[in-house]
Design a protein around this motif. Structure first.
Motif, PDB file in Angstrom:
ATOM      1  N   ALA A 177       0.841  -1.199   0.000  1.00  0.00           N
ATOM      2  CA  ALA A 177       0.000   0.000   0.000  1.00  0.00           C
ATOM      3  C   ALA A 177       0.874   1.247   0.000  1.00  0.00           C
ATOM      4  N   SER A 178       1.959   1.210   0.782  1.00  0.00           N
ATOM      5  CA  SER A 178       2.831   2.382   0.834  1.00  0.00           C
ATOM      6  C   SER A 178       3.579   2.561  -0.486  1.00  0.00           C
ATOM      7  N   ASP A 179       3.841   1.443  -1.178  1.00  0.00           N
ATOM      8  CA  ASP A 179       4.424   1.534  -2.526  1.00  0.00           C
ATOM      9  C   ASP A 179       3.514   2.353  -3.423  1.00  0.00           C
ATOM     10  N   LEU A 180       2.248   1.977  -3.395  1.00  0.00           N
ATOM     11  CA  LEU A 180       1.281   2.673  -4.247  1.00  0.00           C
ATOM     12  C   LEU A 180       1.113   4.130  -3.804  1.00  0.00           C
ATOM     13  N   ASP A 181       1.278   4.363  -2.503  1.00  0.00           N
ATOM     14  CA  ASP A 181       1.172   5.732  -2.003  1.00  0.00           C
ATOM     15  C   ASP A 181       2.416   6.552  -2.339  1.00  0.00           C
ATOM     16  N   GLY A 182       3.419   5.913  -2.900  1.00  0.00           N
ATOM     17  CA  GLY A 182       4.603   6.640  -3.348  1.00  0.00           C
ATOM     18  C   GLY A 182       5.687   6.792  -2.297  1.00  0.00           C
ATOM     19  N   ALA A 183       5.711   5.922  -1.298  1.00  0.00           N
ATOM     20  CA  ALA A 183       6.734   6.045  -0.263  1.00  0.00           C
ATOM     21  C   ALA A 183       8.080   5.514  -0.766  1.00  0.00           C
TER      22      ALA A 183
END
Ligand SMILES: Nc1ncnc2c1ncn2[C@@H]1O[C@H](COP(=O)(O)OP(=O)(O)O)[C@@H](O)[C@H]1O
Ligand SMILES: [Mg+2]
Lengths: 291, 335
Positions: A190-196
């Motif tokens: 999810a954080s990947d998709l959020d751009g972290a």
């Protein structure tokens, strides 16, 4: 109702009491004896001198020029080792978290220093690594055309910190690896998709997730590192001078080198106070992670 | 020009060919649902779109741009996970604003977007709580909220309702449909539940073993399944299948015929096209399902909306609507 519930609690308490009493005795008897010894004249070199001396032992121990050094060394040793082991333990645990060939073998290698006995660890470092003539570090220094460092002479406290870090980092690493394995994969995705970025994931996901593990590591290390003795005894003997003397070593010195049991006992009381001060701050700082 | 386009995409897990050359075109604003049995590759296909799985072959094109190898962070997609995957140490508000904060969006704007989303999802009262302190349904809405504050190009859902109880599932399904109508955002939704597929989708994609079996509107799939598999997968209870020789009158050149339960009728045994023995009668109040066995081995179900006097062991005849018969050849393809 009130009285019956109070009555209900009586039996469990009664059944608990032998265990509690044993533990209390186990703690109170040595504490009481130490307190008693700290208040009498008790020197094995002059057994004829006896009697109550009040605070004299304490005064003697505190006014010993080695005392301040020992307290400072204890704290520096503790702080540096905990910091180094947690920082490197985290870094290495993160590094070997993603699968790669030979992962389990690397894990075993990483953890093995923890199984080396403290005395053996100290001897290994003293002779194999840090010896200024035939030690591995000396060889490396010579290879680069540098003057070999006489570690135990010139950087005694740092050398001890190095040995302790080598010994304790695997422990930290092991706990962190275990903790990382329970990290939720979908949260990371999810954080990947959020751009972290990796660092942001570390800051916002990994660190909070591992807070409890970090707390446990710090707690346990503090308990053991406050009373480091074997490494100092085997390598530097607290020296040169008092440069690598910690409180535990100073107490040993009083009791079994100077044979002054009274003053050593007074020192032990200081050690208890110091441990409590450290524990107080520790619990204030990290305790909230343990809810 | 399609908005999101999958061209011959392949996925291998070691030797396992999980996705076998899938082609699909999704229009802007469409609600697409992937359905299929467990293990058919729905999640894998969705995760390939999201960039969470490497695409081993083919191309993925979003809004005219090839994103086959673009990292997920730069794809501008938002995903709602089956486990919700909320950040446990952050409040609801921080969860929803995380992506925007990382993107350094102006705080006032973040505030406004989060508040708007929270209002839409009935979460305003919970903004300061952590996920631990929320019910399953609320967590689910936070996960959706986290997706909508980003206004992504495509919403991806992986079985978002499967962790909810039946009542909440029905309610949330309606909410998701409403949300889609309101936002008009392109959505790809994975489920194994055909009710979700039929009620939510503009178009349904039926998958089996990494292959698309059929793409079409829900009713299209129901009325014109392209093959035996789709005919069996869509519809509850399943379409009845019988070998062609039982019904020579309508079979003409097929190997198997299929008739949906509601297109059959239980009648007197004499003179009926088919007859069988009643094995079970399920009276659901509004409808009655009569399970029967034809010729001792072919199980069929007749659905009727009037109650029945039939009992287990009775012999009954079956009439059916000849115009609603589906015919399949020996390969299982519809004729
Ligand atoms: N990470 C993985 N490694 C190996 N095989 C996988 C992995 N993920 C999924 N698969 C396999 O790929 C196929 C499709 O899986 P998936 O897309 O999860 O199915 P579903 O349609 O149930 O979501 C299954 O056979 C599954 O076992
Ligand atoms: Mg799945």
């Amino acid at each position: 109702m009130q009285s019956s519930s109070a009555g209900n609690r009586f039996v469990p308490r009664l059944l608990l009491s032998p265990a509690v009493a044993t533990l209390l005795l186990w703690m109170l008897v040595p504490l009481g004896m130490t307190l008693y010894f700290s208040a009498i004249r008790y020197n094995l070199m002059s057994p004829e001198l006896t009697g109550f001396v009040g605070w004299a032992n304490y005064e003697f121990f505190v006014t010993n020029p080695a005392f301040t050094d020992a307290v400072l060394n204890t704290l520096v040793l503790l702080g540096s080792t905990v910091f180094i082991t947690v920082a490197f333990g985290l870094a290495i645990a993160m590094l070997i978290n993603d699968p790669f060939p030979g992962q389990s073998f690397v894990r075993i290698l990483l953890i093995s220093p923890f199984f080396v006995m403290p005395t053996v660890n100290a001897l290994l470092w003293k002779h194999m690594m840090m010896n200024p003539i035939y030690g591995v570090l000396a060889q490396v220094w010579t290879f680069f055309g540098l003057e070999p460092v006489n570690w135990l002479q010139d950087l005694p406290l740092f050398s001890v910190i190095l040995m302790l870090s080598w010994q304790w980092m695997p422990f930290a690493c092991l706990i962190f690896i275990t903790s990382l394995q329970s990290m939720d994969r979908e949260q990371l995705e999810a954080s990947d998709l959020d751009g972290a970025t990796y660092l942001q994931k570390f800051r916002y996901l990994y660190l909070p997730h591992m807070a409890r593990a970090i707390t446990v590591v710090i707690m346990i290390e503090v308990i053991f590192l406050l009373s480091v003795f074997a490494e100092i005894f085997t390598t530097t003997n607290g020296g040169p001078g008092t440069q690598s003397t910690n409180l535990a070593y100073l107490i040993y010195n009083e009791a079994l080198v100077n044979f002054d049991v009274g003053s050593a006992s007074a020192g032990a009381m200081f050690a208890i106070i110091l441990a409590n001060i450290v524990a107080f701050f520790l619990i204030r700082i990290v305790g909230k992670n343990l809810d | 020009m399609a908005f999101l386009k999958l061209q011959n995409v392949d996925k291998y897990y070691g030797k396992l060919h999980a996705i076998k050359g899938v082609n699909l075109e999704i229009e802007n604003g469409e609600f697409i649902v992937f359905v299929g049995p467990s293990g058919c590759g729905k999640s894998t296909l969705l995760r390939m779109i999201a960039g969470l799985e490497v695409i081993n072959g083919g191309e993925l094109i979003l809004d005219g741009k090839d994103i086959t190898t673009t990292p997920s962070a730069q794809r501008d997609l938002a995903m709602v996970f089956q486990s919700y995957a909320l950040y446990p140490h952050m409040t609801v508000e921080d969860n929803m604003s995380f992506a925007l904060r990382l993107a350094k969006v102006d705080p006032a704007e973040i505030q406004e977007k989060v508040e708007k989303a929270a209002e839409k999802l009935d979460l305003t009262a919970y903004l300061k709580r952590t996920p631990k302190m929320l019910s399953g349904g609320q967590r689910q809405r936070v996960a959706i909220g986290r997706a909508i504050v980003r206004s992504p190009k495509v919403f991806l859902f992986d079985e978002p309702l499967s962790n909810l109880d039946a009542a909440l599932r029905g309610q949330t399904r309606v909410e998701i449909a409403e949300l889609h109508r309101e936002l008009g955002a392109t959505t790809v939704y994975v489920t194994h539940d055909q009710v979700e597929a039929m009620t939510l989708a503009d178009r349904v994609v039926v998958l089996r073993d990494g292959i698309i079996e059929q793409v079409g509107t829900p009713l299209d799939l129901y009325d014109h399944p392209k093959n035996r598999f789709v005919s069996q997968f869509i519809g509850m209870p399943q379409m009845n299948l019988l070998p062609a020789d039982f019904l020579p009158a309508v079979a003409e050149g097929s190997a198997e015929v299929g008739i949906r339960p509601e297109h059959m009728k239980a009648v007197g045994a004499e003179g009926a096209a088919l007859s069988g023995v009643v094995e079970l009668v399920e009276s659901l109040g509004n409808e009655t399902l009569i399970h029967m066995k034809i010729a001792g081995k072919h199980q069929i179900i007749v659905r009727q909306y009037v109650r029945t006097e039939l009992k287990i062991g009775d012999t009954v005849g079956v009439e059916f609507d000849a115009s609603r018969v589906h015919r399949f050849d020996s390969e299982g393809l519809a004729l």
